[in-house]
Structures are given as structure tokens and as C-alpha cells.
Design a protein around this motif. Structure first.
Motif, PDB file in Angstrom:
ATOM      1  N   PRO A  43      37.986  41.461  31.722  1.00  0.00           N
ATOM      2  CA  PRO A  43      37.407  40.653  30.643  1.00  0.00           C
ATOM      3  C   PRO A  43      38.260  39.418  30.354  1.00  0.00           C
ATOM      4  O   PRO A  43      39.490  39.449  30.486  1.00  0.00           O
ATOM      5  N   ARG A  44      37.628  38.361  29.919  1.00  0.00           N
ATOM      6  CA  ARG A  44      38.306  37.077  29.763  1.00  0.00           C
ATOM      7  C   ARG A  44      39.329  37.067  28.633  1.00  0.00           C
ATOM      8  O   ARG A  44      40.247  36.235  28.631  1.00  0.00           O
ATOM      9  N   PHE A  45      39.214  37.977  27.675  1.00  0.00           N
ATOM     10  CA  PHE A  45      40.190  37.964  26.588  1.00  0.00           C
ATOM     11  C   PHE A  45      41.603  38.277  27.089  1.00  0.00           C
ATOM     12  O   PHE A  45      42.595  37.940  26.420  1.00  0.00           O
ATOM     13  N   LEU A  46      41.705  38.890  28.271  1.00  0.00           N
ATOM     14  CA  LEU A  46      43.016  39.192  28.823  1.00  0.00           C
ATOM     15  C   LEU A  46      43.771  37.943  29.273  1.00  0.00           C
ATOM     16  O   LEU A  46      44.960  38.008  29.568  1.00  0.00           O
ATOM     17  N   LEU A  47      43.089  36.800  29.306  1.00  0.00           N
ATOM     18  CA  LEU A  47      43.755  35.547  29.685  1.00  0.00           C
ATOM     19  C   LEU A  47      44.602  34.977  28.544  1.00  0.00           C
ATOM     20  O   LEU A  47      45.367  34.037  28.756  1.00  0.00           O
ATOM     21  N   GLN A  48      44.482  35.546  27.338  1.00  0.00           N
ATOM     22  CA  GLN A  48      45.258  35.047  26.208  1.00  0.00           C
ATOM     23  C   GLN A  48      46.753  35.174  26.504  1.00  0.00           C
ATOM     24  O   GLN A  48      47.227  36.208  26.939  1.00  0.00           O
ATOM     25  N   GLY A  49      47.477  34.094  26.266  1.00  0.00           N
ATOM     26  CA  GLY A  49      48.917  34.092  26.486  1.00  0.00           C
ATOM     27  C   GLY A  49      49.321  33.636  27.875  1.00  0.00           C
ATOM     28  O   GLY A  49      50.519  33.465  28.142  1.00  0.00           O
ATOM     29  N   LEU A  50      48.348  33.455  28.768  1.00  0.00           N
ATOM     30  CA  LEU A  50      48.660  32.958  30.103  1.00  0.00           C
ATOM     31  C   LEU A  50      48.604  31.427  30.120  1.00  0.00           C
ATOM     32  O   LEU A  50      48.020  30.802  29.239  1.00  0.00           O
ATOM     33  N   ALA A  51      49.230  30.838  31.125  1.00  0.00           N
ATOM     34  CA  ALA A  51      49.188  29.391  31.283  1.00  0.00           C
ATOM     35  C   ALA A  51      47.736  28.911  31.313  1.00  0.00           C
ATOM     36  O   ALA A  51      46.833  29.631  31.740  1.00  0.00           O
ATOM     37  N   LYS A  52      47.519  27.691  30.870  1.00  0.00           N
ATOM     38  CA  LYS A  52      46.166  27.171  30.650  1.00  0.00           C
ATOM     39  C   LYS A  52      45.270  27.281  31.874  1.00  0.00           C
ATOM     40  O   LYS A  52      44.077  27.606  31.768  1.00  0.00           O
ATOM     41  N   SER A  53      45.815  27.026  33.063  1.00  0.00           N
ATOM     42  CA  SER A  53      44.985  27.020  34.269  1.00  0.00           C
ATOM     43  C   SER A  53      44.842  28.392  34.921  1.00  0.00           C
ATOM     44  O   SER A  53      44.106  28.538  35.898  1.00  0.00           O
ATOM     45  N   ALA A  54      45.527  29.405  34.391  1.00  0.00           N
ATOM     46  CA  ALA A  54      45.540  30.727  35.036  1.00  0.00           C
ATOM     47  C   ALA A  54      44.219  31.455  34.857  1.00  0.00           C
ATOM     48  O   ALA A  54      43.605  31.420  33.789  1.00  0.00           O
ATOM     49  N   LYS A  55      43.797  32.151  35.923  1.00  0.00           N
ATOM     50  CA  LYS A  55      42.563  32.930  35.896  1.00  0.00           C
ATOM     51  C   LYS A  55      42.830  34.432  36.051  1.00  0.00           C
ATOM     52  O   LYS A  55      41.887  35.209  36.221  1.00  0.00           O
ATOM     53  N   GLY A  56      44.094  34.820  36.013  1.00  0.00           N
ATOM     54  CA  GLY A  56      44.429  36.227  36.155  1.00  0.00           C
ATOM     55  C   GLY A  56      45.887  36.389  36.498  1.00  0.00           C
ATOM     56  O   GLY A  56      46.703  35.479  36.293  1.00  0.00           O
ATOM     57  N   ILE A  57      46.235  37.576  37.012  1.00  0.00           N
ATOM     58  CA  ILE A  57      47.619  37.903  37.326  1.00  0.00           C
ATOM     59  C   ILE A  57      47.733  38.409  38.758  1.00  0.00           C
ATOM     60  O   ILE A  57      46.923  39.226  39.210  1.00  0.00           O
ATOM     61  N   LEU A  58      48.732  37.896  39.455  1.00  0.00           N
ATOM     62  CA  LEU A  58      49.050  38.335  40.808  1.00  0.00           C
ATOM     63  C   LEU A  58      50.212  39.315  40.720  1.00  0.00           C
ATOM     64  O   LEU A  58      51.360  38.926  40.579  1.00  0.00           O
ATOM     65  N   GLY A  59      49.880  40.616  40.774  1.00  0.00           N
ATOM     66  CA  GLY A  59      50.909  41.646  40.758  1.00  0.00           C
ATOM     67  C   GLY A  59      51.487  41.855  42.147  1.00  0.00           C
ATOM     68  O   GLY A  59      50.732  42.012  43.110  1.00  0.00           O
ATOM     69  N   LEU A  60      52.811  41.869  42.252  1.00  0.00           N
ATOM     70  CA  LEU A  60      53.485  42.050  43.543  1.00  0.00           C
ATOM     71  C   LEU A  60      54.206  43.391  43.609  1.00  0.00           C
ATOM     72  O   LEU A  60      55.116  43.582  44.404  1.00  0.00           O
ATOM     73  N   GLY A  61      53.779  44.338  42.773  1.00  0.00           N
ATOM     74  CA  GLY A  61      54.504  45.590  42.625  1.00  0.00           C
ATOM     75  C   GLY A  61      54.421  46.539  43.803  1.00  0.00           C
ATOM     76  O   GLY A  61      53.721  46.307  44.789  1.00  0.00           O
ATOM     77  N   ARG A  62      55.148  47.654  43.665  1.00  0.00           N
ATOM     78  CA  ARG A  62      55.312  48.642  44.743  1.00  0.00           C
ATOM     79  C   ARG A  62      54.144  49.630  44.761  1.00  0.00           C
ATOM     80  O   ARG A  62      54.214  50.711  44.196  1.00  0.00           O
ATOM     81  N   VAL A 109      39.102  50.691  35.871  1.00  0.00           N
ATOM     82  CA  VAL A 109      40.560  50.709  35.841  1.00  0.00           C
ATOM     83  C   VAL A 109      41.019  50.020  34.559  1.00  0.00           C
ATOM     84  O   VAL A 109      40.212  49.465  33.808  1.00  0.00           O
ATOM     85  N   VAL A 110      42.310  50.054  34.342  1.00  0.00           N
ATOM     86  CA  VAL A 110      42.906  49.355  33.201  1.00  0.00           C
ATOM     87  C   VAL A 110      43.667  48.150  33.728  1.00  0.00           C
ATOM     88  O   VAL A 110      44.540  48.280  34.584  1.00  0.00           O
ATOM     89  N   ALA A 111      43.306  46.970  33.243  1.00  0.00           N
ATOM     90  CA  ALA A 111      44.030  45.745  33.594  1.00  0.00           C
ATOM     91  C   ALA A 111      44.912  45.356  32.421  1.00  0.00           C
ATOM     92  O   ALA A 111      44.511  45.478  31.264  1.00  0.00           O
ATOM     93  N   GLY A 112      46.122  44.909  32.738  1.00  0.00           N
ATOM     94  CA  GLY A 112      47.059  44.566  31.680  1.00  0.00           C
ATOM     95  C   GLY A 112      47.596  43.156  31.807  1.00  0.00           C
ATOM     96  O   GLY A 112      47.775  42.637  32.905  1.00  0.00           O
ATOM     97  N   ASN A 113      47.842  42.550  30.672  1.00  0.00           N
ATOM     98  CA  ASN A 113      48.488  41.248  30.593  1.00  0.00           C
ATOM     99  C   ASN A 113      49.819  41.430  29.876  1.00  0.00           C
ATOM    100  O   ASN A 113      49.864  41.482  28.645  1.00  0.00           O
ATOM    101  N   PRO A 114      50.925  41.542  30.625  1.00  0.00           N
ATOM    102  CA  PRO A 114      52.221  41.811  29.991  1.00  0.00           C
ATOM    103  C   PRO A 114      52.738  40.631  29.180  1.00  0.00           C
ATOM    104  O   PRO A 114      53.609  40.805  28.326  1.00  0.00           O
ATOM    105  N   PHE A 115      52.200  39.440  29.402  1.00  0.00           N
ATOM    106  CA  PHE A 115      52.649  38.268  28.657  1.00  0.00           C
ATOM    107  C   PHE A 115      52.084  38.261  27.237  1.00  0.00           C
ATOM    108  O   PHE A 115      52.693  37.714  26.332  1.00  0.00           O
ATOM    109  N   GLY A 116      50.900  38.850  27.083  1.00  0.00           N
ATOM    110  CA  GLY A 116      50.296  38.915  25.766  1.00  0.00           C
ATOM    111  C   GLY A 116      50.217  40.321  25.218  1.00  0.00           C
ATOM    112  O   GLY A 116      49.612  40.550  24.175  1.00  0.00           O
ATOM    113  N   ALA A 117      50.842  41.273  25.951  1.00  0.00           N
ATOM    114  CA  ALA A 117      50.809  42.688  25.561  1.00  0.00           C
ATOM    115  C   ALA A 117      49.376  43.153  25.337  1.00  0.00           C
ATOM    116  O   ALA A 117      49.055  43.822  24.341  1.00  0.00           O
TER     117      ALA A 117
END
Length: 411
Positions: free
Chosen positions: A143-162, A102-110
Motif C-alpha cells: 500500500p502507498r501509505f508505506l512510502l511515508q518517510g521515504l525520499a520523495k522519488s522513492a517507490k519502495g524499498i530494496l532489501g539486501l538481507g540474508r 505478506v507483511v511489508a515494512g518501512n523501517p524509516f517510518g516505523a
């Protein structure tokens, strides 16, 4: 998705009680990171079970975490039901089988990257002491590079979408809940309640019965339903006066970049340039009538005012009211001083709304700051969004609904 009877899960149950079919309140604690203005949710994951922080993306399509060392993680196959739900049948692994990519996205770091769809143990705590709901949740190992731009302690993103694979949707399916969750953000501690059945017992009947409801609109992108949350803003008022706007910009199906979207990715509400100019001009005029003294702009904010002559109220500084008019004149999202003004230093408050540019993705993006200390009830079954007025008007706050505070209130 049944819970596997693995050794690691048996150890987990020694710490958490798993229960099914009884009424209880699940809660995901949320804290605001002061450096990034991101909202961090706390859940438990993997084997051995560990608490992790995930950045909340209200309209995010899924849950993803940087790949780790959990021994209970299992890769999802490409031709599985879970893979179809996550990809719409478009897994990169093709029709020959193999792992579901799949494709994982980090909208905070585009940022975007390839990820593997997996399932693993996820536990969400309940308000009852030492209890939690345990499910095997589908999520992406990214991959871990997707953590760039997230808060220091964050390990990923919790999507709450539809969609079917957001964590609230998976919890509802696994535990037999109605697909409905609520969010209450704060400048300090907030909450996500994955199950909104017990709103009265959590928020109190006075708050839950006061919610105003508006339809959640559906936007189709490339033939698929967007996971984002859109509402039908028909007009905007400042100090009771309707702004003269290009109405097609407010139409979700109108010009490119139209419509109103709710986002926790955007820290402050962003408006298409012509709407921003109209609103700030009207706000300045109304502020002058209230003898507010405008001062030099600060950082990314254009309209800033001295705090010297500002009257402070329970709901923040007394400033011109901003109103989003929804499906009728009777349905209004009111933005008062707590949510419209941000204190940038001891002497200055600024209008917490920014210029989103000439051709933004959406004309109005309601940011996280404007949603703080407001109860938001997302009813996916009826496609309706309930929203309260600012809790500060009732001398309440979303921070009081943190698990620690709620447990104290029952002692």
C-alpha cells in the motif's frame, strides 16, 4: 522462475540485451538523498518497463514497491514455493489457497502493512553499454501509505538481507551466480554490484586484494534467521586505547540488545548509552591531546570541534582513530576522520556517532555514514564480510565506480 514470453517483455528486450552464462558486471547505481540521508537504488521494473528508485535497506528482508499499473505483474499463490520462501510458511491467506499475503515494512517510518506477493519483470543494468540482466523477480505489492518517510522519488524499498528472496539472491539463482554481492556507498553516487565475481575488473586488484574478512554472524529471532547482517566486535579502541566496556553488550547472544549490526537505515552509528559515553569521553581526551578545540554541540551530535586547528588529510580531518576489534587483534575495522567526523558548518566538525539509548535493539549499529567510501563484500556462500580501508587513503572514492564513470574509463 522462467522469463515469460509476453509482448511487454519482447519490447523490453528491444532496449536491453538479456544474456546468460557469460561474464559481465551487473550494477545497481545508488545516489544519496541529501534531505533524508537515504541511499536510492535505480532499477527497471514492470511493463511498460520504467526506471524506479528504491531506498536501500541493507538488512531488509525483501523487495517491495507501492502497487502500480504494471501489466506483467502476476499474483503469487499462497501454497507456492515462493510464498513459503517469503513467509516461512506463514502466509495470512491460510491453507485454503488464494493470494499470498505478506507483511511489508518501512523501517524509516516505523510502518508496516499487508501486501500481496507478486512476480514481475525487473531489469538491472550491466556495465556493457545498452545491456541489462532481466529476471522475473518476486516482490511485494504494498500500500502507498508505506512510502511515508521515504525520499520523495522513492517507490519502495530494496532489501539486501540474508534470505532467498532478496534481489541479489534472486539474481544469483536466476543467472547461476554465486550468492555474493558488494556495496560501495558514497555521499554522492555509489553502487551495489549484485554479482561480485568480477571485483578485480571493477575495483581493481589493488583494492579487491586488500579486503579484510570477518564472519557474518547469524541471529535467530522467533525461530527464524534474521535477514540482518551482524559482525563480531569484541572491543573498541580510541587512539589505540581499549575502552572499558560491559563485554556482554558486545555479545550477540548475550544481554538483550547486544551485538553489532550493519545498517543503511541508521544514518550515523548509534551506540548503547554506556558505550557511547565511554567512547565520547575517550575521544574528547584524545582530541584535547591533539589541541582540538571543543565547541558547543550541534543538532543530535554531542561532541563537536572547531575546524580552525584541524589538519586535513586525504582521509578527512586528522582526529583520534576509532577501531572496532573483530575476531582477533589483527582484524580491525578502522574509522578515520572521513567516517568519524561530519562537517555541520564551515567552522565545525562533529563526531558522527549518536547515543542509541539504554536498551537499543543492538548495542552497536554501524550506520551508513561510517560505511561510505569503503568496499563491502557480502559472501553469502561462506557467510563472510570483506571490508576495505577508506578508499580516500588511496585517493579513490566509491563515486568513481558509478556506471557513468566506469564507462568513461573504458572509452
Amino acid at each position: 522462475m522462467a522469463v515469460p514470453q509476453s509482448h511487454s517483455l519482447l519490447l523490453l528486450i528491444c532496449f536491453f540485451s538479456f544474456f546468460h552464462g557469460r561474464t559481465f558486471s551487473l550494477v545497481i547505481p545508488v545516489t544519496k538523498d541529501s534531505v533524508t540521508n537515504q541511499y536510492l537504488a535505480s532499477v527497471y521494473h514492470g511493463s511498460p518497463i520504467k526506471p524506479i528508485h528504491l531506498v536501500v535497506d541493507l538488512g531488509g528482508p525483501s523487495l517491495w514497491m507501492a502497487c502500480g499499473s504494471s501489466t506483467s505483474s502476476r499474483t503469487i499463490q499462497s501454497r507456492s514455493i515462493q510464498c513459503v520462501a517469503a513467509t516461512g510458511g506463514g502466509s495470512r491467506s491460510g491453507s485454503g489457497g488464494g493470494a499470498c499475503e505478506v507483511v511489508a515494512g518501512n523501517p524509516f517510518g516505523a510502518l508496516v502493512g499487508k501486501a500481496l506477493l507478486v512476480e514481475d519483470t525487473v531489469a538491472v543494468r550491466a556495465l556493457e553499454r545498452s545491456t541489462a540482466a532481466v529476471i522475473v523477480a518476486v516482490h511485494s505489492c504494498a500500500p502507498r501509505f508505506l512510502l511515508q518517510g521515504l525520499a520523495k522519488s522513492a517507490k519502495g524499498i530494496l532489501g539486501l538481507g540474508r534470505n532467498q528472496i532478496s534481489l541479489p539472491a534472486q539474481i544469483a539463482t536466476e543467472l547461476g551466480f554465486h550468492r555474493r554481492f558488494s556495496v560501495c556507498l558514497s555521499s554522492t553516487n555509489g553502487v551495489v554490484f549484485p554479482d561480485s565475481r568480477s571485483q578485480d575488473s571493477v575495483y581493481g586488484s589493488e583494492i579487491s586484494s586488500s579486503l579484510t574478512y570477518t564472519p557474518i554472524l547469524t541471529k535467530i529471532i522467533d525461530g527464524s534467521q534474521s535477514a540482518e547482517y551482524f559482525i563480531n566486535v569484541k572491543a573498541i579502541k580510541v587512539d589505540g586505547n581499549r575502552l572499558d566496556l560491559n563485554k556482554s553488550l558486545l555479545d550477540l547472544d548475550g544481554e538483550d540488545g547486544g551485538g553489532t549490526r550493519l545498517s543503511t537505515v541508521v544514518p550515523y552509528t548509534a551506540l548503547e548509552s554506556s558505550i557511547f559515553k565511554s567512547l565520547t569521553a575517550a575521544f574528547r581526551e584524545a582530541a584535547r591531546a591533539m589541541n582540538m578545540k571543543e565547541v558547543a554541540p550541534v543538532a543530535s551530535f554531542e561532541a563537536c570541534f572547531s575546524s580552525e586547528n584541524m589538519e586535513m588529510t586525504a582521509a578527512g580531518p586528522k582526529v583520534p582513530m576509532i577501531e572496532l576489534i573483530l575476531q582477533s587483534e589483527m582484524v580491525r575495522w578502522k574509522i578515520d576522520g572521513r567516517n568519524s567526523m561530519v562537517k555541520v558548518n564551515d567552522e565545525t566538525f562533529c563526531l558522527a556517532i549518536v547515543d542509541g539509548g539504554l536498551k537499543p535493539k543492538n548495542a552497536v549499529v554501524l550506520g551508513g555514514y561510517q560505511m561510505e567510501d569503503i568496499v563491502l563484500d557480502f559472501d553469502m556462500g561462506s557467510s563472510m564480510l570483506g571490508f576495505s580501508s577508506s578508499l580516500l587513503q588511496r585517493k579513490r572514492s566509491c563515486s568513481e565506480f558509478s556506471p557513468e564513470n566506469l564507462l568513461k574509463s573504458t572509452e
